[in-house]
Design a protein around this motif. Structure first.
Motif, short mmCIF file in Angstrom:
data_model
loop_
_atom_site.label_atom_id
_atom_site.label_comp_id
_atom_site.label_asym_id
_atom_site.label_seq_id
_atom_site.Cartn_x
_atom_site.Cartn_y
_atom_site.Cartn_z
N LEU A 47 6.45 -16.25 3.60
CA LEU A 47 6.89 -15.58 2.38
C LEU A 47 6.38 -14.15 2.31
CD1 LEU A 47 8.27 -15.66 -0.40
CD2 LEU A 47 6.12 -16.55 -1.31
N ILE A 48 5.12 -13.95 2.63
CA ILE A 48 4.53 -12.60 2.60
C ILE A 48 5.22 -11.70 3.62
CG2 ILE A 48 2.45 -11.27 3.09
CD1 ILE A 48 0.89 -13.67 1.85
N ILE A 49 5.46 -12.20 4.81
CA ILE A 49 6.13 -11.41 5.85
C ILE A 49 7.54 -11.03 5.40
CG2 ILE A 49 7.13 -11.53 8.17
CD1 ILE A 49 4.61 -13.17 8.96
N ALA A 50 8.28 -11.98 4.84
CA ALA A 50 9.64 -11.68 4.37
C ALA A 50 9.62 -10.66 3.24
CB ALA A 50 10.31 -12.97 3.91
N THR A 51 8.64 -10.76 2.35
CA THR A 51 8.54 -9.81 1.24
C THR A 51 8.24 -8.41 1.76
OG1 THR A 51 7.73 -11.56 -0.22
CG2 THR A 51 7.31 -9.30 -0.92
N GLU A 52 7.32 -8.29 2.71
CA GLU A 52 6.98 -6.99 3.26
C GLU A 52 8.15 -6.39 4.02
OE1 GLU A 52 4.25 -5.17 2.66
OE2 GLU A 52 3.67 -6.79 1.30
N LYS A 53 8.90 -7.21 4.75
CA LYS A 53 10.09 -6.71 5.45
C LYS A 53 11.12 -6.19 4.46
CE LYS A 53 9.91 -9.40 9.72
NZ LYS A 53 10.55 -10.45 10.51
N SER A 54 11.30 -6.91 3.36
CA SER A 54 12.26 -6.50 2.33
C SER A 54 11.84 -5.17 1.71
CB SER A 54 12.36 -7.58 1.26
OG SER A 54 13.20 -7.17 0.22
N LYS A 55 10.55 -5.02 1.43
CA LYS A 55 10.05 -3.76 0.86
C LYS A 55 10.26 -2.61 1.84
CE LYS A 55 6.35 -5.53 -2.08
NZ LYS A 55 4.87 -5.59 -2.27
N ALA A 56 9.97 -2.85 3.10
CA ALA A 56 10.13 -1.80 4.11
C ALA A 56 11.59 -1.40 4.25
CB ALA A 56 9.58 -2.28 5.46
#
Length: 62
Positions: A47-56
């Motif tokens: 979840l954290i990885i997906a959130t960071e990718k979305s932000k980027a």
């Protein structure tokens, strides 16, 4: 989908103004608890990885 074979404790009952909440907690062995906690950790990491990718991705578009 695997059918749940858990055995549960007596439910904890919480009474509020307009609802009743029953919490059923499974009785788990230490091995099963550890296995489930590892699955939770993996899901949190994903979840954290997906959130960071979305932000980027949003930042790169702007």
């Amino acid at each position: 989908m695997k059918k749940c074979q858990d055995v549960y404790m007596e439910p904890e009952v919480y009474r509020h103004n307009n609802c009743i909440v029953r919490v059923y907690r499974p009785i788990l062995t230490e091995e099963e608890r550890a296995r489930r906690m590892e699955a939770i950790k993996k899901a949190a990491i994903d979840l954290i990885i997906a959130t960071e990718k979305s932000k980027a991705k949003k930042e790169s578009v702007v």
